[in-house]
Design a protein around this motif. Sequence first.
Motif, PDB file in Angstrom:
ATOM      1  N   GLN B   6       0.846  -1.189   0.000  1.00 53.00           N
ATOM      2  CA  GLN B   6       0.000   0.000   0.000  1.00 53.00           C
ATOM      3  C   GLN B   6       0.885   1.244   0.000  1.00 53.00           C
ATOM      4  OE1 GLN B   6      -2.976  -1.803   3.280  1.00 53.00           O
ATOM      5  NE2 GLN B   6      -3.693   0.143   2.406  1.00 53.00           N
ATOM      6  N   SER B   7       0.392   2.264  -0.670  1.00 52.81           N
ATOM      7  CA  SER B   7       1.132   3.527  -0.674  1.00 52.81           C
ATOM      8  C   SER B   7       0.164   4.699  -0.730  1.00 52.81           C
ATOM      9  CB  SER B   7       2.090   3.572  -1.870  1.00 52.81           C
ATOM     10  OG  SER B   7       1.356   3.473  -3.088  1.00 52.81           O
ATOM     11  N   PRO B   8       0.521   5.827  -0.099  1.00 54.95           N
ATOM     12  CA  PRO B   8       1.694   5.964   0.766  1.00 54.95           C
ATOM     13  C   PRO B   8       1.461   5.264   2.090  1.00 54.95           C
ATOM     14  CG  PRO B   8       0.355   7.937   0.886  1.00 54.95           C
ATOM     15  CD  PRO B   8      -0.313   7.063  -0.129  1.00 54.95           C
ATOM     16  N   ARG B   9       2.488   5.100   2.881  1.00 55.72           N
ATOM     17  CA  ARG B   9       2.308   4.517   4.205  1.00 55.72           C
ATOM     18  C   ARG B   9       1.711   5.542   5.173  1.00 55.72           C
ATOM     19  NH1 ARG B   9       5.092   0.169   6.003  1.00 55.72           N
ATOM     20  NH2 ARG B   9       3.655   0.437   7.758  1.00 55.72           N
ATOM     21  N   TYR B  10       2.040   6.787   4.973  1.00 58.23           N
ATOM     22  CA  TYR B  10       1.514   7.866   5.806  1.00 58.23           C
ATOM     23  C   TYR B  10       1.072   9.007   4.902  1.00 58.23           C
ATOM     24  CZ  TYR B  10       4.126   5.297   9.349  1.00 58.23           C
ATOM     25  OH  TYR B  10       4.619   4.310  10.171  1.00 58.23           O
ATOM     26  N   LYS B  11      -0.038   9.595   5.280  1.00 59.56           N
ATOM     27  CA  LYS B  11      -0.549  10.723   4.512  1.00 59.56           C
ATOM     28  C   LYS B  11      -1.141  11.737   5.475  1.00 59.56           C
ATOM     29  CE  LYS B  11      -1.980  13.063   0.899  1.00 59.56           C
ATOM     30  NZ  LYS B  11      -1.000  13.732  -0.025  1.00 59.56           N
ATOM     31  N   VAL B  12      -0.689  12.978   5.357  1.00 53.96           N
ATOM     32  CA  VAL B  12      -1.262  14.071   6.126  1.00 53.96           C
ATOM     33  C   VAL B  12      -1.978  14.985   5.159  1.00 53.96           C
ATOM     34  CG1 VAL B  12      -0.807  16.004   7.666  1.00 53.96           C
ATOM     35  CG2 VAL B  12       0.547  13.908   7.879  1.00 53.96           C
ATOM     36  N   ALA B  13      -3.224  15.259   5.447  1.00 53.32           N
ATOM     37  CA  ALA B  13      -4.015  16.123   4.579  1.00 53.32           C
ATOM     38  C   ALA B  13      -4.670  17.224   5.402  1.00 53.32           C
ATOM     39  CB  ALA B  13      -5.089  15.309   3.861  1.00 53.32           C
ATOM     40  N   LYS B  14      -4.820  18.360   4.774  1.00 52.52           N
ATOM     41  CA  LYS B  14      -5.590  19.429   5.400  1.00 52.52           C
ATOM     42  C   LYS B  14      -7.061  19.182   5.136  1.00 52.52           C
ATOM     43  CE  LYS B  14      -2.023  22.994   5.103  1.00 52.52           C
ATOM     44  NZ  LYS B  14      -1.661  24.342   4.589  1.00 52.52           N
ATOM     45  N   ARG B  15      -7.878  19.546   6.089  1.00 51.20           N
ATOM     46  CA  ARG B  15      -9.314  19.353   5.935  1.00 51.20           C
ATOM     47  C   ARG B  15      -9.788  19.991   4.633  1.00 51.20           C
ATOM     48  NH1 ARG B  15     -12.918  21.616  10.714  1.00 51.20           N
ATOM     49  NH2 ARG B  15     -12.168  23.517   9.770  1.00 51.20           N
ATOM     50  N   GLY B  16     -10.543  19.220   3.889  1.00 52.33           N
ATOM     51  CA  GLY B  16     -11.058  19.719   2.616  1.00 52.33           C
ATOM     52  C   GLY B  16     -10.281  19.228   1.407  1.00 52.33           C
ATOM     53  N   GLN B  17      -9.085  18.703   1.630  1.00 57.17           N
ATOM     54  CA  GLN B  17      -8.286  18.187   0.516  1.00 57.17           C
ATOM     55  C   GLN B  17      -8.793  16.820   0.080  1.00 57.17           C
ATOM     56  OE1 GLN B  17      -4.190  18.202   1.931  1.00 57.17           O
ATOM     57  NE2 GLN B  17      -3.749  20.085   0.787  1.00 57.17           N
ATOM     58  N   ASP B  18      -8.491  16.469  -1.158  1.00 58.18           N
ATOM     59  CA  ASP B  18      -8.780  15.139  -1.670  1.00 58.18           C
ATOM     60  C   ASP B  18      -7.523  14.275  -1.518  1.00 58.18           C
ATOM     61  OD1 ASP B  18     -10.714  16.279  -4.574  1.00 58.18           O
ATOM     62  OD2 ASP B  18     -11.141  16.349  -2.422  1.00 58.18           O
ATOM     63  N   VAL B  19      -7.719  12.989  -1.216  1.00 54.15           N
ATOM     64  CA  VAL B  19      -6.591  12.074  -1.117  1.00 54.15           C
ATOM     65  C   VAL B  19      -6.884  10.809  -1.917  1.00 54.15           C
ATOM     66  CG1 VAL B  19      -5.884  12.928   1.164  1.00 54.15           C
ATOM     67  CG2 VAL B  19      -7.408  10.951   1.005  1.00 54.15           C
ATOM     68  N   ALA B  20      -5.810  10.146  -2.335  1.00 59.26           N
ATOM     69  CA  ALA B  20      -5.923   8.882  -3.061  1.00 59.26           C
ATOM     70  C   ALA B  20      -4.957   7.892  -2.453  1.00 59.26           C
ATOM     71  CB  ALA B  20      -5.622   9.079  -4.540  1.00 59.26           C
ATOM     72  N   LEU B  21      -5.467   6.744  -2.079  1.00 54.49           N
ATOM     73  CA  LEU B  21      -4.677   5.702  -1.441  1.00 54.49           C
ATOM     74  C   LEU B  21      -4.634   4.499  -2.375  1.00 54.49           C
ATOM     75  CD1 LEU B  21      -6.329   5.926   2.121  1.00 54.49           C
ATOM     76  CD2 LEU B  21      -4.554   7.371   1.131  1.00 54.49           C
ATOM     77  N   ARG B  22      -3.430   3.948  -2.522  1.00 51.53           N
ATOM     78  CA  ARG B  22      -3.242   2.886  -3.511  1.00 51.53           C
ATOM     79  C   ARG B  22      -3.017   1.543  -2.847  1.00 51.53           C
ATOM     80  NH1 ARG B  22      -0.461   2.390  -8.943  1.00 51.53           N
ATOM     81  NH2 ARG B  22       0.558   0.344  -8.920  1.00 51.53           N
ATOM     82  N   CYS B  23      -3.528   0.504  -3.475  1.00 54.16           N
ATOM     83  CA  CYS B  23      -3.330  -0.861  -3.001  1.00 54.16           C
ATOM     84  C   CYS B  23      -2.887  -1.740  -4.166  1.00 54.16           C
ATOM     85  CB  CYS B  23      -4.609  -1.420  -2.391  1.00 54.16           C
ATOM     86  SG  CYS B  23      -4.509  -3.191  -1.985  1.00 54.16           S
ATOM     87  N   ASP B  24      -1.776  -2.453  -3.974  1.00 53.05           N
ATOM     88  CA  ASP B  24      -1.325  -3.450  -4.939  1.00 53.05           C
ATOM     89  C   ASP B  24      -1.529  -4.827  -4.319  1.00 53.05           C
ATOM     90  OD1 ASP B  24       0.438  -0.951  -5.705  1.00 53.05           O
ATOM     91  OD2 ASP B  24       0.521  -2.337  -7.400  1.00 53.05           O
ATOM     92  N   PRO B  25      -2.521  -5.572  -4.776  1.00 52.30           N
ATOM     93  CA  PRO B  25      -2.786  -6.872  -4.163  1.00 52.30           C
ATOM     94  C   PRO B  25      -1.754  -7.906  -4.599  1.00 52.30           C
ATOM     95  CG  PRO B  25      -4.206  -6.571  -6.053  1.00 52.30           C
ATOM     96  CD  PRO B  25      -3.428  -5.283  -5.885  1.00 52.30           C
ATOM     97  N   ILE B  26      -1.836  -9.065  -4.001  1.00 52.55           N
ATOM     98  CA  ILE B  26      -0.990 -10.176  -4.426  1.00 52.55           C
ATOM     99  C   ILE B  26      -1.398 -10.555  -5.860  1.00 52.55           C
ATOM    100  CG2 ILE B  26      -0.446 -12.608  -4.003  1.00 52.55           C
ATOM    101  CD1 ILE B  26      -0.805 -11.987  -1.001  1.00 52.55           C
ATOM    102  N   SER B  27      -0.415 -10.784  -6.703  1.00 54.38           N
ATOM    103  CA  SER B  27      -0.682 -11.063  -8.108  1.00 54.38           C
ATOM    104  C   SER B  27      -1.620 -12.259  -8.271  1.00 54.38           C
ATOM    105  CB  SER B  27       0.637 -11.344  -8.834  1.00 54.38           C
ATOM    106  OG  SER B  27       0.399 -11.665 -10.190  1.00 54.38           O
TER     107      SER B  27
END
Lengths: 114, 114
Positions: B6-27
């Motif tokens: 998974q990436s990123p491992r840590y994410k800091v966002a300001k309220r109101g921002q959009d975020v995207a979290l990624r997952c790479d599953p086992i092949s």
Amino acid sequence: AQTVTQSQPEMSVQEAETVTLSCTYDTSESDYYLFWYKQPPSRQMILVIRQEAYKQQNATENRFSVNFQKAAKSFSLKISDSQLGDAAMYFCAYKSRGAQKLVFGQGTRLTINP
Amino acid sequence: GAGVSQSPRYKVAKRGQDVALRCDPISGHVSLFWYQQALGQGPEFLTYFQNEAQLDKSGLPSDRFFAERPEGSVSTLKIQRTQQEDSAVYLCASSPGLAANEQFFGPGTRLTVL
């Protein structure tokens, strides 16, 4: 909806001794799966042991065993010969046979005292 | 072989921002899950994919949460207009197939919304 309850927020045990973590669940289904997951401080959840509800025999994986009481809806985890590496959060989880998602309990933090 | 990443491992966002979290599953894993884990709690189900199809999104807390898996492998969880209550660890898990019961978890992304 199914619920899972872990009534022990924290447990501690001396190294090499045995500890039992409790879990109860609520369901109207007869066919399901139960799991114990371990989450060390690094956060990666690891499967410890699983039990299929239709099996009467309690599951065992090396030092880990369960006491599955279907009528009482109880699923406790026994850790024998506790080791320092066993220290972690332990989560009990439920899965319906017909569903894919896991329903987790609140977790029990296990500390191993050297 | 490689586990779930998974990436990123840590994410800091300001309220109101959009975020995207990624997952790479086992092949080759058909099933993919997203869970939200608040501090000191057990993971809670958000959504489930079977290949590219999102078959269950019943756990998404609001329409600000959106997940996709367009090619049946990598998945992205997007949170729009983040709020402080979105602060949590977001766990991704994958499973080999429909009949498989073990879910393999990634290390999670810790999201902090300021």
